[in-house]
Design a protein around this motif. Structure first.
Motif, PDB file in Angstrom:
ATOM      1  N   SER A 153       0.855  -1.184   0.000  1.00  0.00           N
ATOM      2  CA  SER A 153       0.000   0.000   0.000  1.00  0.00           C
ATOM      3  C   SER A 153       0.895   1.239   0.000  1.00  0.00           C
ATOM      4  O   SER A 153       2.036   1.184   0.467  1.00  0.00           O
ATOM      5  N   TYR A 154       0.375   2.332  -0.524  1.00  0.00           N
ATOM      6  CA  TYR A 154       1.180   3.550  -0.551  1.00  0.00           C
ATOM      7  C   TYR A 154       1.370   4.125   0.853  1.00  0.00           C
ATOM      8  O   TYR A 154       2.501   4.385   1.281  1.00  0.00           O
ATOM      9  N   ALA A 155       0.262   4.327   1.584  1.00  0.00           N
ATOM     10  CA  ALA A 155       0.344   5.091   2.837  1.00  0.00           C
ATOM     11  C   ALA A 155       1.289   4.454   3.861  1.00  0.00           C
ATOM     12  O   ALA A 155       2.093   5.157   4.461  1.00  0.00           O
ATOM     13  N   HIS A 156       1.164   3.142   4.075  1.00  0.00           N
ATOM     14  CA  HIS A 156       1.963   2.489   5.128  1.00  0.00           C
ATOM     15  C   HIS A 156       3.041   1.571   4.580  1.00  0.00           C
ATOM     16  O   HIS A 156       3.869   1.071   5.338  1.00  0.00           O
ATOM     17  N   GLY A 157       2.990   1.299   3.281  1.00  0.00           N
ATOM     18  CA  GLY A 157       4.002   0.422   2.686  1.00  0.00           C
ATOM     19  C   GLY A 157       3.893  -1.022   3.130  1.00  0.00           C
ATOM     20  O   GLY A 157       4.888  -1.754   3.125  1.00  0.00           O
ATOM     21  N   VAL A 158       2.683  -1.456   3.519  1.00  0.00           N
ATOM     22  CA  VAL A 158       2.509  -2.852   3.963  1.00  0.00           C
ATOM     23  C   VAL A 158       1.828  -3.673   2.857  1.00  0.00           C
ATOM     24  O   VAL A 158       1.090  -3.131   2.032  1.00  0.00           O
ATOM     25  N   ILE A 159       2.077  -4.982   2.870  1.00  0.00           N
ATOM     26  CA  ILE A 159       1.535  -5.864   1.826  1.00  0.00           C
ATOM     27  C   ILE A 159       0.297  -6.586   2.345  1.00  0.00           C
ATOM     28  O   ILE A 159       0.344  -7.258   3.385  1.00  0.00           O
ATOM     29  N   ASP A 160      -0.808  -6.452   1.625  1.00  0.00           N
ATOM     30  CA  ASP A 160      -2.060  -7.105   2.024  1.00  0.00           C
ATOM     31  C   ASP A 160      -1.921  -8.632   1.953  1.00  0.00           C
ATOM     32  O   ASP A 160      -1.056  -9.136   1.227  1.00  0.00           O
ATOM     33  N   LEU A 162      17.247  -9.924  -0.815  1.00  0.00           N
ATOM     34  CA  LEU A 162      18.182  -9.385   0.172  1.00  0.00           C
ATOM     35  C   LEU A 162      17.699  -9.614   1.610  1.00  0.00           C
ATOM     36  O   LEU A 162      18.203  -9.007   2.550  1.00  0.00           O
ATOM     37  N   GLY A 163      16.681 -10.467   1.755  1.00  0.00           N
ATOM     38  CA  GLY A 163      16.317 -10.901   3.092  1.00  0.00           C
ATOM     39  C   GLY A 163      15.057 -10.275   3.684  1.00  0.00           C
ATOM     40  O   GLY A 163      14.679 -10.615   4.803  1.00  0.00           O
ATOM     41  N   ALA A 164      14.407  -9.370   2.958  1.00  0.00           N
ATOM     42  CA  ALA A 164      13.165  -8.805   3.499  1.00  0.00           C
ATOM     43  C   ALA A 164      12.074  -9.873   3.443  1.00  0.00           C
ATOM     44  O   ALA A 164      12.081 -10.737   2.572  1.00  0.00           O
ATOM     45  N   GLU A 165      11.143  -9.785   4.421  1.00  0.00           N
ATOM     46  CA  GLU A 165      10.073 -10.769   4.481  1.00  0.00           C
ATOM     47  C   GLU A 165       8.943 -10.321   3.552  1.00  0.00           C
ATOM     48  O   GLU A 165       8.182  -9.409   3.883  1.00  0.00           O
ATOM     49  N   ILE A 166       8.873 -10.938   2.378  1.00  0.00           N
ATOM     50  CA  ILE A 166       7.868 -10.535   1.381  1.00  0.00           C
ATOM     51  C   ILE A 166       6.992 -11.742   1.061  1.00  0.00           C
ATOM     52  O   ILE A 166       7.449 -12.684   0.410  1.00  0.00           O
ATOM     53  N   PRO A 167       5.727 -11.734   1.499  1.00  0.00           N
ATOM     54  CA  PRO A 167       4.843 -12.868   1.191  1.00  0.00           C
ATOM     55  C   PRO A 167       4.538 -12.895  -0.320  1.00  0.00           C
ATOM     56  O   PRO A 167       4.705 -11.883  -0.997  1.00  0.00           O
ATOM     57  N   PRO A 168       4.102 -14.048  -0.848  1.00  0.00           N
ATOM     58  CA  PRO A 168       3.757 -14.111  -2.272  1.00  0.00           C
ATOM     59  C   PRO A 168       2.675 -13.088  -2.603  1.00  0.00           C
ATOM     60  O   PRO A 168       1.725 -12.914  -1.835  1.00  0.00           O
ATOM     61  N   GLU A 181      12.227   5.422  15.431  1.00  0.00           N
ATOM     62  CA  GLU A 181      11.671   4.744  16.610  1.00  0.00           C
ATOM     63  C   GLU A 181      12.424   5.100  17.883  1.00  0.00           C
ATOM     64  O   GLU A 181      11.875   4.983  18.976  1.00  0.00           O
ATOM     65  N   ALA A 182      13.666   5.565  17.741  1.00  0.00           N
ATOM     66  CA  ALA A 182      14.432   5.965  18.926  1.00  0.00           C
ATOM     67  C   ALA A 182      13.964   7.323  19.451  1.00  0.00           C
ATOM     68  O   ALA A 182      14.358   7.741  20.537  1.00  0.00           O
ATOM     69  N   ILE A 183      13.133   8.024  18.690  1.00  0.00           N
ATOM     70  CA  ILE A 183      12.584   9.298  19.176  1.00  0.00           C
ATOM     71  C   ILE A 183      11.296   8.963  19.931  1.00  0.00           C
ATOM     72  O   ILE A 183      10.356   8.423  19.345  1.00  0.00           O
ATOM     73  N   PRO A 184      11.282   9.246  21.270  1.00  0.00           N
ATOM     74  CA  PRO A 184      10.226   8.710  22.134  1.00  0.00           C
ATOM     75  C   PRO A 184       8.789   8.963  21.647  1.00  0.00           C
ATOM     76  O   PRO A 184       7.953   8.070  21.749  1.00  0.00           O
ATOM     77  N   SER A 185       8.496  10.140  21.097  1.00  0.00           N
ATOM     78  CA  SER A 185       7.094  10.406  20.772  1.00  0.00           C
ATOM     79  C   SER A 185       6.695   9.879  19.386  1.00  0.00           C
ATOM     80  O   SER A 185       5.537   9.997  18.999  1.00  0.00           O
ATOM     81  N   LEU A 186       7.614   9.284  18.646  1.00  0.00           N
ATOM     82  CA  LEU A 186       7.282   8.848  17.285  1.00  0.00           C
ATOM     83  C   LEU A 186       7.145   7.332  17.206  1.00  0.00           C
ATOM     84  O   LEU A 186       7.823   6.598  17.915  1.00  0.00           O
ATOM     85  N   ARG A 187       6.264   6.873  16.307  1.00  0.00           N
ATOM     86  CA  ARG A 187       6.155   5.422  16.099  1.00  0.00           C
ATOM     87  C   ARG A 187       5.839   5.131  14.641  1.00  0.00           C
ATOM     88  O   ARG A 187       5.045   5.823  14.001  1.00  0.00           O
ATOM     89  N   ILE A 188       6.532   4.089  14.117  1.00  0.00           N
ATOM     90  CA  ILE A 188       6.317   3.639  12.742  1.00  0.00           C
ATOM     91  C   ILE A 188       4.975   2.911  12.683  1.00  0.00           C
ATOM     92  O   ILE A 188       4.640   2.151  13.590  1.00  0.00           O
ATOM     93  N   LEU A 189       4.216   3.144  11.626  1.00  0.00           N
ATOM     94  CA  LEU A 189       2.905   2.505  11.498  1.00  0.00           C
ATOM     95  C   LEU A 189       3.025   1.195  10.716  1.00  0.00           C
ATOM     96  O   LEU A 189       3.525   1.177   9.586  1.00  0.00           O
ATOM     97  N   GLY A 190       2.557   0.111  11.324  1.00  0.00           N
ATOM     98  CA  GLY A 190       2.567  -1.193  10.659  1.00  0.00           C
ATOM     99  C   GLY A 190       3.983  -1.699  10.435  1.00  0.00           C
ATOM    100  O   GLY A 190       4.949  -1.192  11.015  1.00  0.00           O
ATOM    101  N   ARG A 191       4.094  -2.752   9.598  1.00  0.00           N
ATOM    102  CA  ARG A 191       5.418  -3.304   9.298  1.00  0.00           C
ATOM    103  C   ARG A 191       5.730  -3.128   7.827  1.00  0.00           C
ATOM    104  O   ARG A 191       5.378  -3.972   6.996  1.00  0.00           O
ATOM    105  N   PRO A 192       6.385  -2.007   7.489  1.00  0.00           N
ATOM    106  CA  PRO A 192       6.627  -1.691   6.078  1.00  0.00           C
ATOM    107  C   PRO A 192       7.480  -2.767   5.383  1.00  0.00           C
ATOM    108  O   PRO A 192       8.443  -3.269   5.967  1.00  0.00           O
ATOM    109  N   ALA A 193       7.118  -3.097   4.145  1.00  0.00           N
ATOM    110  CA  ALA A 193       7.768  -4.188   3.423  1.00  0.00           C
ATOM    111  C   ALA A 193       9.035  -3.750   2.705  1.00  0.00           C
ATOM    112  O   ALA A 193       9.965  -4.527   2.567  1.00  0.00           O
ATOM    113  N   MET A 194       9.057  -2.507   2.215  1.00  0.00           N
ATOM    114  CA  MET A 194      10.230  -2.094   1.443  1.00  0.00           C
ATOM    115  C   MET A 194      10.785  -0.756   1.895  1.00  0.00           C
ATOM    116  O   MET A 194      11.311  -0.669   2.987  1.00  0.00           O
ATOM    117  N   CYS A 195      10.687   0.273   1.102  1.00  0.00           N
ATOM    118  CA  CYS A 195      11.371   1.516   1.466  1.00  0.00           C
ATOM    119  C   CYS A 195      10.423   2.717   1.446  1.00  0.00           C
ATOM    120  O   CYS A 195      10.845   3.831   1.156  1.00  0.00           O
TER     121      CYS A 195
END
Ligand SMILES: *Cc1c(COP(=O)(O)O)cnc(C)c1O
Length: 498
Positions: free
Chosen positions: A179-186, A219-225, A324-338
Motif C-alpha cells: 500500500s502507498y500510505a503504510h508500505g505494507v503488503i495485504d 536481500l532478506g526482506a520478508e515478502i509474502p507471495p 523509533e528511537a525518538i520517544p514520541s514517534l512510532r512507525i505505522l505497521g510493518r513496512p515491506a520495502m522503502c
C-alpha cells in the motif's frame, strides 16, 4: 504574466531563461531532502532516459503498424515487467501513462466482464488503504466501491471481511503490494483464493513496489507471495516511473490471460474517419516515455537495480531505527520495502512537518483516515541515503520545536466560514463513516464555490498558493468529513487553474 502569444517569436535563449526562472519555486528534488514525487536513479540513468525520450518525442503511438518500433519497445518492456511479476508466457500487458491509467484499465476490464455477466452496477471490494486511483476508476466507470476497514496496528484487511463483502454483483477484489500510505503488503494469497473460489477477478496493485519487491526479498526482506505466482491473481499494475526510476508517464498493466485484456481494448469503426483501436486510454501519444523506460531499464540492468535496493534497504533500516528511537514517534505497521509512515504521540504531527520544512526537508503529511492516525509519509530514494543522520538530527529538533509551540489553533474566521459552509451544505447528506462508501453528489456547486472561496481566504490560500505554516490547515482538514475535504480540494483546484 504573459497574457497572449507574443507578436513575434522569442529567441531560444529568452524562452529557456524564462522556463528556468519559472522553476524557481519548484521542489528541489536533487537535494536529497525530499521524500516522494521524484525517483532519482542518479545522473547517468537520468541522462539516457532524457536522450531516449527526446529521440521518440515526436513518434506517435496512435498506430503501432505505422511505428512498428513502438510495438517492439512495448513488447520488450512488458516482457521485463512480466518476469518481475512471476508471469508465465500467457501473461500479457499494456504500457500506460501511469498507475492511475493502469488501475482504470484493470477496473474497466472487470466492468466489461461484469456487463458480460449481466451485472449492470458492478461492485469492487477494496481496503480503505487501497490507492485513491481505484475511487477515481469507480467514479469514471460507474463501479461501486465497497470499502473495507483495516486493522489499526497492522493496517491490513481481514481476508474474512472480503468474503463477507462479496455479493452477486461483485466483480473485483483489490489488494496492494505494498500500500502507498503504510508500505505494507495485504494478505494477497487469502484474498486471491476468495476471488478464485467465487469466480471473480482479483487485482494486485503493485504500482509502487512491484518492480523492486523481488530484490528486497532476495536481500532478506520478508515478502509474502503477491504476484502471478499466486493463483487467483488475475491482473497486476506496476509503475515504471516510480521504483524502476524511468521518466514520468510509464506504468504497465498485466493480465493473467489475453481474454481478459481484450476487455480493456477499445475499437471504433462507426465514424467517418480512420479506424480506431486503442489498447489504453490515450489515442495519439508520444513514444517518449516508452523509449525512455526501455533505455533506463537496459542501462540499469539487474545489477544496477540490485545495487540501488541494497542502498534503499540499508537506508530504510537506519531511518526506521532512528525514528523509533525518538520517544514520541512510532512507525505505522510493518513496512515491506522503502516507503513507510510514522505518527506522533502528544505532538501535532503536522507541526513536525512544518518544522521540517523550515529546515528544508520535504515530508508528506497524511490525514487520519480509516483507523490510521495523522502521520508523516516518507518514500525513500537513493538520493536520501547520504543524509540519514542529518535528517534524523533535524527530525529530533523538529519534534522538540513542535512540542514546545502551542497547539495549532483554528483561526476564528475559519470557524465562522466553516459554520456557514455547514449551514450551506446542510442536507447534502455528507457521509462520515470515513470509508467513503457513500458519495452523494447533489450539492449546488455554485453556492459551494462562494462558501469555499471565503474559507480559503480565511485559511491564507490565494491563487493556488498555500501559506508557509500548514499545520492549522492540515489540522482542519483532518477534522472534517472526507466528503467535505474532497469538495474543498476541488474548489481549491478550480480556483488555482484559470
Ligand atoms: C502511485 C500509486 C498509484 C497511482 O499511480 P500514478 O502513477 O500516480 O497514477 C497507485 N497505487 C499505488 C500503490 C501507488 O503508489
Amino acid at each position: 504574466m504573459t497574457q497572449s502569444l507574443p507578436k513575434q517569436g522569442e529567441s531560444r535563449d529568452r524562452i529557456m531563461e524564462t522556463l528556468a526562472e519559472f522553476r524557481h519555486d519548484d521542489l528541489d528534488w536533487k537535494s536529497g531532502r525530499t521524500y516522494g514525487f521524484v525517483y532519482d536513479p542518479g545522473n547517468d540513468a537520468v541522462e539516457i532516459g532524457k536522450e531516449a525520450y527526446a529521440l521518440y518525442l515526436t513518434e506517435n503511438g496512435l498506430d503501432p503498424t505505422s511505428f512498428p518500433s513502438l510495438m517492439r519497445l512495448e513488447n520488450e518492456v512488458i516482457a521485463i515487467a512480466r518476469a518481475r511479476a512471476s508471469g508465465s508466457p500467457d501473461v500479457v500487458g499494456t504500457f500506460t501513462s501511469g498507475g492511475t491509467e493502469s488501475i482504470m484499465l484493470a477496473v474497466k476490464s472487470a466492468r466489461e466482464e461484469a456487463f458480460g455477466r449481466g451485472i449492470s452496477i458492478p461492485e469492487m471490494v477494496l481496503p480503505v488503504t487501497a490507492h485513491a486511483a481505484f475511487h477515481k476508476a469507480a467514479a469514471y466507470l460507474g463501479v461501486r466501491p465497497i470499502v473495507l476497514a483495516v486493522d489499526e496496528e497492522s493496517f491490513l484487511p481481514d481476508p474474512a471481511s472480503f468474503a463477507k463483502a462479496v455479493t452477486d454483483k461483485t466483480i473485483l477484489l483489490v489488494a496492494s503490494a505494498p500500500s502507498y500510505a503504510h508500505g505494507v503488503i495485504d494478505p494477497i494469497e487469502e484474498i486471491a483464493t476468495i476471488a478464485r473460489d467465487r469466480h471473480i477477478l482479483c487485482h494486485v496493485d503493485a504500482c509502487v513496489g512491484g518492480f523492486l519487491l523481488p530484490w528486497f526479498r532476495e536481500l532478506g526482506a520478508e515478502i509474502p507471495p503477491y504476484d502471478f505466482s499466486v493463483e487467483g491473481v488475475t491482473s497486476l499494475s506496476m509503475d515504471l516511473h516510480k521504483y524502476a526510476f524511468t521518466p514520468k508517464g510509464a506504468s504497465v498493466i498485466l493480465y493473467r490471460e489475453a481474454s481478459l485484456r481484450a476487455r480493456q481494448i477499445f475499437a471504433c469503426a462507426s465514424w467517418t474517419g480512420y479506424s480506431v483501436v486503442n489498447t489504453a486510454v490515450q489515442s495519439s501519444k508520444t513514444g517518449g516515455p516508452l523509449a525512455a523506460a526501455y533505455a533506463v531499464l537496459h542501462r540499469m540492468g539487474e545489477r544496477g537495480y540490485r545495487k540501488l535496493v541494497e542502498i534503499l534497504k540499508e537506508t530504510t533500516d537506519r531511518m526506521i531505527q532512528g525514528i523509533e528511537a525518538i520517544p514520541s514517534l512510532r512507525i505505522l505497521g510493518r513496512p515491506a520495502m522503502c516507503l513507510f509512515s510514522f505518527a506522533a504521540e502528544g505532538v501535532d504531527v503536522f507541526r513536525i512537518a512544518d518544522e521540517m520544512k523550515k529546515r528544508h526537508w520535504y515530508v508528506q503529511p497524511q490525514l487520519a483516515r480509516g483507523g490510521s492516525p495523522p502521520s508523516i509519509h516518507l518514500t525513500l530514494g537513493p538520493t536520501n541515503a547520504p543524509l540519514v543522520d542529518a535528517f534524523l538530527a533535524d527530525l529530533r529538533k523538529s519534534v522538540e520545536a513542535a512540542s514546545s509551540s502551542p497547539p495549532a489553533e483554528i483561526p476564528p474566521e475559519i470557524t465562522a466560514a466553516l459554520a456557514s459552509i455547514n449551514d450551506g451544505l446542510d442536507g447534502m447528506g455528507l457521509n462520515d463513516n470515513g470509508l467513503g462508501n457513500d458519495r452523494s453528489d447533489d450539492g449546488g456547486l455554485d453556492d459551494e464555490a462562494a462558501l469555499f472561496s471565503g474559507l480559503m481566504q480565511a485559511a491564507g490560500i490565494e491563487n493556488g498558493r498555500l501559506p508557509d505554516e500548514l499545520a492549522p490547515l492540515n489540522g482542519l482538514l483532518n477534522s472534517l468529513p472526507p466528503a467535505l475535504v474532497e469538495r474543498l480540494l476541488i474548489a481549491f483546484m478550480n480556483q488555482a487553474f484559470r
